[in-house]
Design a protein around this motif. Structure first.
Motif, PDB file in Angstrom:
ATOM      1  N   GLY A  77       5.027   1.160  -1.820  1.00  0.00           N
ATOM      2  CA  GLY A  77       4.661   1.438  -0.429  1.00  0.00           C
ATOM      3  C   GLY A  77       5.158   2.826  -0.076  1.00  0.00           C
ATOM      4  O   GLY A  77       6.233   3.228  -0.517  1.00  0.00           O
ATOM      5  N   PHE A  78       4.371   3.557   0.717  1.00  0.00           N
ATOM      6  CA  PHE A  78       4.706   4.944   1.023  1.00  0.00           C
ATOM      7  C   PHE A  78       4.640   5.161   2.530  1.00  0.00           C
ATOM      8  O   PHE A  78       3.656   4.790   3.163  1.00  0.00           O
ATOM      9  N   LEU A  85      -1.405   7.133  10.319  1.00  0.00           N
ATOM     10  CA  LEU A  85      -2.073   5.864  10.614  1.00  0.00           C
ATOM     11  C   LEU A  85      -3.563   6.150  10.736  1.00  0.00           C
ATOM     12  O   LEU A  85      -3.971   7.275  10.993  1.00  0.00           O
ATOM     13  N   PHE A  86      -4.376   5.114  10.566  1.00  0.00           N
ATOM     14  CA  PHE A  86      -5.814   5.294  10.768  1.00  0.00           C
ATOM     15  C   PHE A  86      -6.071   5.286  12.266  1.00  0.00           C
ATOM     16  O   PHE A  86      -5.818   4.279  12.943  1.00  0.00           O
ATOM     17  N   ARG A  87      -6.562   6.414  12.770  1.00  0.00           N
ATOM     18  CA  ARG A  87      -6.645   6.591  14.225  1.00  0.00           C
ATOM     19  C   ARG A  87      -7.616   5.631  14.896  1.00  0.00           C
ATOM     20  O   ARG A  87      -7.455   5.260  16.046  1.00  0.00           O
ATOM     21  N   TYR A  88      -8.653   5.279  14.172  1.00  0.00           N
ATOM     22  CA  TYR A  88      -9.681   4.432  14.801  1.00  0.00           C
ATOM     23  C   TYR A  88      -9.489   2.959  14.493  1.00  0.00           C
ATOM     24  O   TYR A  88     -10.361   2.140  14.702  1.00  0.00           O
ATOM     25  N   MET A  89      -8.309   2.639  13.966  1.00  0.00           N
ATOM     26  CA  MET A  89      -8.017   1.228  13.708  1.00  0.00           C
ATOM     27  C   MET A  89      -6.869   0.802  14.604  1.00  0.00           C
ATOM     28  O   MET A  89      -5.944   1.572  14.863  1.00  0.00           O
ATOM     29  N   ASP A  93      -5.155  -3.847  12.480  1.00  0.00           N
ATOM     30  CA  ASP A  93      -5.985  -3.447  11.332  1.00  0.00           C
ATOM     31  C   ASP A  93      -5.277  -2.440  10.426  1.00  0.00           C
ATOM     32  O   ASP A  93      -5.475  -2.439   9.211  1.00  0.00           O
ATOM     33  N   ASN A  94      -4.476  -1.577  11.035  1.00  0.00           N
ATOM     34  CA  ASN A  94      -3.690  -0.651  10.218  1.00  0.00           C
ATOM     35  C   ASN A  94      -2.778  -1.415   9.268  1.00  0.00           C
ATOM     36  O   ASN A  94      -2.722  -1.122   8.069  1.00  0.00           O
ATOM     37  N   ILE A  95      -2.066  -2.382   9.817  1.00  0.00           N
ATOM     38  CA  ILE A  95      -1.118  -3.135   8.989  1.00  0.00           C
ATOM     39  C   ILE A  95      -1.861  -3.987   7.955  1.00  0.00           C
ATOM     40  O   ILE A  95      -1.408  -4.165   6.829  1.00  0.00           O
ATOM     41  N   ALA A  96      -3.053  -4.476   8.361  1.00  0.00           N
ATOM     42  CA  ALA A  96      -3.833  -5.359   7.476  1.00  0.00           C
ATOM     43  C   ALA A  96      -4.487  -4.608   6.314  1.00  0.00           C
ATOM     44  O   ALA A  96      -4.899  -5.220   5.329  1.00  0.00           O
ATOM     45  N   PHE A  97      -4.547  -3.275   6.434  1.00  0.00           N
ATOM     46  CA  PHE A  97      -5.342  -2.485   5.499  1.00  0.00           C
ATOM     47  C   PHE A  97      -5.098  -2.825   4.016  1.00  0.00           C
ATOM     48  O   PHE A  97      -6.029  -3.131   3.272  1.00  0.00           O
ATOM     49  N   GLY A  98      -3.828  -2.771   3.612  1.00  0.00           N
ATOM     50  CA  GLY A  98      -3.498  -2.997   2.201  1.00  0.00           C
ATOM     51  C   GLY A  98      -3.851  -4.411   1.745  1.00  0.00           C
ATOM     52  O   GLY A  98      -4.168  -4.639   0.576  1.00  0.00           O
ATOM     53  N   ALA A 144       5.472  -1.031   8.689  1.00  0.00           N
ATOM     54  CA  ALA A 144       4.899  -2.373   8.480  1.00  0.00           C
ATOM     55  C   ALA A 144       3.696  -2.305   7.542  1.00  0.00           C
ATOM     56  O   ALA A 144       3.511  -3.161   6.678  1.00  0.00           O
ATOM     57  N   ARG A 145       2.872  -1.267   7.730  1.00  0.00           N
ATOM     58  CA  ARG A 145       1.687  -1.133   6.879  1.00  0.00           C
ATOM     59  C   ARG A 145       2.090  -0.968   5.412  1.00  0.00           C
ATOM     60  O   ARG A 145       1.472  -1.532   4.511  1.00  0.00           O
ATOM     61  N   ALA A 146       3.157  -0.172   5.181  1.00  0.00           N
ATOM     62  CA  ALA A 146       3.615   0.036   3.807  1.00  0.00           C
ATOM     63  C   ALA A 146       4.192  -1.248   3.213  1.00  0.00           C
ATOM     64  O   ALA A 146       4.085  -1.494   2.013  1.00  0.00           O
ATOM     65  N   LEU A 147       4.790  -2.080   4.075  1.00  0.00           N
ATOM     66  CA  LEU A 147       5.420  -3.311   3.576  1.00  0.00           C
ATOM     67  C   LEU A 147       4.439  -4.458   3.357  1.00  0.00           C
ATOM     68  O   LEU A 147       4.736  -5.379   2.598  1.00  0.00           O
ATOM     69  N   ALA A 148       3.285  -4.397   4.017  1.00  0.00           N
ATOM     70  CA  ALA A 148       2.363  -5.548   4.020  1.00  0.00           C
ATOM     71  C   ALA A 148       2.013  -6.058   2.622  1.00  0.00           C
ATOM     72  O   ALA A 148       2.069  -7.266   2.384  1.00  0.00           O
TER      73      ALA A 148
END
Ligand SMILES: Nc1ncnc2c1ncn2[C@@H]1O[C@H](COP(=O)(O)OP(=O)(O)O)[C@@H](O)[C@H]1O
Ligand SMILES: [Mg+2]
Length: 353
Positions: A77-78, A85-89, A93-98, A144-148
């Protein structure tokens, strides 16, 4: 060792960004990679992550040589300096990405993301977009996104650099707590020594592509082993001709020493009751108000020393003659640094950590 770098070299053009870098990291530890800008910290992280390839040397994660394993398969995770972050998410959804990339089921994704939103203290904000969050909140989402996807290793590259001082302070403690809670092995890059000292279990110091020293924050602070570390860590002042100071003999042919404010105590002439002969005479040249303390520049035999004094102490003035006790310093040459104590002040050791 959970992560191990062995003899890593990396050159950009004729610039050596990594010079025979070797170190190991134990599982579950939070490591601070500390060094000035341009010293090769990001390059090390990018090679571990697989975003950059070393010219030579081996990288192992959990016993497996990962040099030929692509970034996406390394389980890393980075978190970057800019929020990225993804601006339009939305936050959700950002956290869910991975997890979407891993093709997890809707139910599994919702459970995991809800759990992470709770963990980072942003309950109720899942539908917000990054522009509707503060800088600190965005970095929490990035974390959180990196940890998901449950990484085996978390890399953070100056994650708080773009955040204002007050919030940054809070985020340090927050990050340390979070990483402890989750238990993920982490490497945290910073050029800010206070940040590294406060957050890391262990610090690795980089300078011009080299590893200078590795140790606990206290070891690095108390026992700098190279001239670079002695000068880089602490509020260090380099002085010449230290052997002119009472109690310090010249070591080999070494001219220079590093001294820190906490090694110097300034007393008004009539305040000094003990160690009278071991104290130097000094003249206050400058007084700076630093908020919770005063910073003094005091001239002792032509050497300018920095010392601190409490606001509660009897005031001193510029031009005043004072008594100065110098407890210790670090002498150094091109390679090594070593500690010298003032034997005449020896039984005052309680001053030190
Ligand atoms: N992709 C690249 N191409 C050319 N030079 C690079 C590249 N990446 C880093 N460098 C150089 O390598 C040096 C170390 O960079 P970096 O690892 O980013 O240092 P730090 O993160 O400690 O500031 C810098 O001087 C930088 O200019
Ligand atoms: Mg960098």
């Amino acid at each position: 060792m959970y992560v191990e770098l062995k003899n890593i070299n990396k050159t950009f053009g004729d610039f050596k960004a990594s010079n025979n870098v070797s170190f190991g990291i134990e599982q579950g530890k939070l490591i601070g990679l500390l060094g000035p800008s341009g010293s090769g910290k990001t390059t090390i992280l990018r090679m571990i992550a697989g975003l950059e390839e070393p010219d030579s040397g081996d990288i192992f994660i959990d016993g497996v040589r990962v040099n030929d394993i692509p970034a996406s398969k390394r389980g890393i995770g980075f978190v970057f300096q800019s929020y990225a972050l993804f601006r339009y998410m939305s936050v959700f959804d950002n956290i869910a990405f991975g997890l979407e990339v891993q093709k997890k089921s809707k139910k599994e994704i919702k459970e995991k993301v809800d759990e992470l939103i709770k963990l980072i203290g942003l309950e109720g904000l899942g539908k917000r977009y990054p522009s509707q969050l503060s800088g600190g909140q965005r970095q929490r989402v990035a974390f959180a996104r990196a940890l998901a996807p449950n990484p085996q290793l978390l890399l953070l590259d100056e994650p708080f650099a773009a955040i204002d001082a007050k919030v940054r302070q809070e985020l340090r403690t927050w990050l340390k707590d979070m990483i402890n809670k989750v238990g993920v092995t982490s490497i945290f890059v910073t050029h800010d020594q206070d940040e590294a000292i406060e957050v890391a279990d262990e610090i690795i110091i980089t300078n011009r592509g080299n590893i200078e020293q590795k140790g606990s924050p206290l070891e690095i602070y108390k026992n700098p082993s190279t001239s670079f570390v002695a000068q880089f860590v602490g509020q260090s002042t380099v002085i010449e001709d230290y052997h002119k100071l009472k109690g310090f003999n010249k070591v080999r042919d070494i001219q220079k020493a590093v001294i820190r404010p906490e090694f110097v105590s300034v007393t008004k002439v009539n305040e000094l009751k003990q160690f009278i002969s071991a104290a130097e005479d000094g003249i206050i040249e400058q007084i700076l108000f630093r908020g919770s303390y005063l910073e003094l520049k005091v001239n002792v035999k032509g050497i300018i020393l920095t010392a601190h004094r409490f606001l509660e102490d009897t005031p001193v003035e510029v031009g005043e003659r004072v008594k100065v006790k110098i407890y210790r310093l670090y002498v150094f040459d091109e390679k090594e640094a070593s500690l010298l104590r003032n034997p005449a002040l020896e039984d005052n050791n309680w001053v030190f950590i």
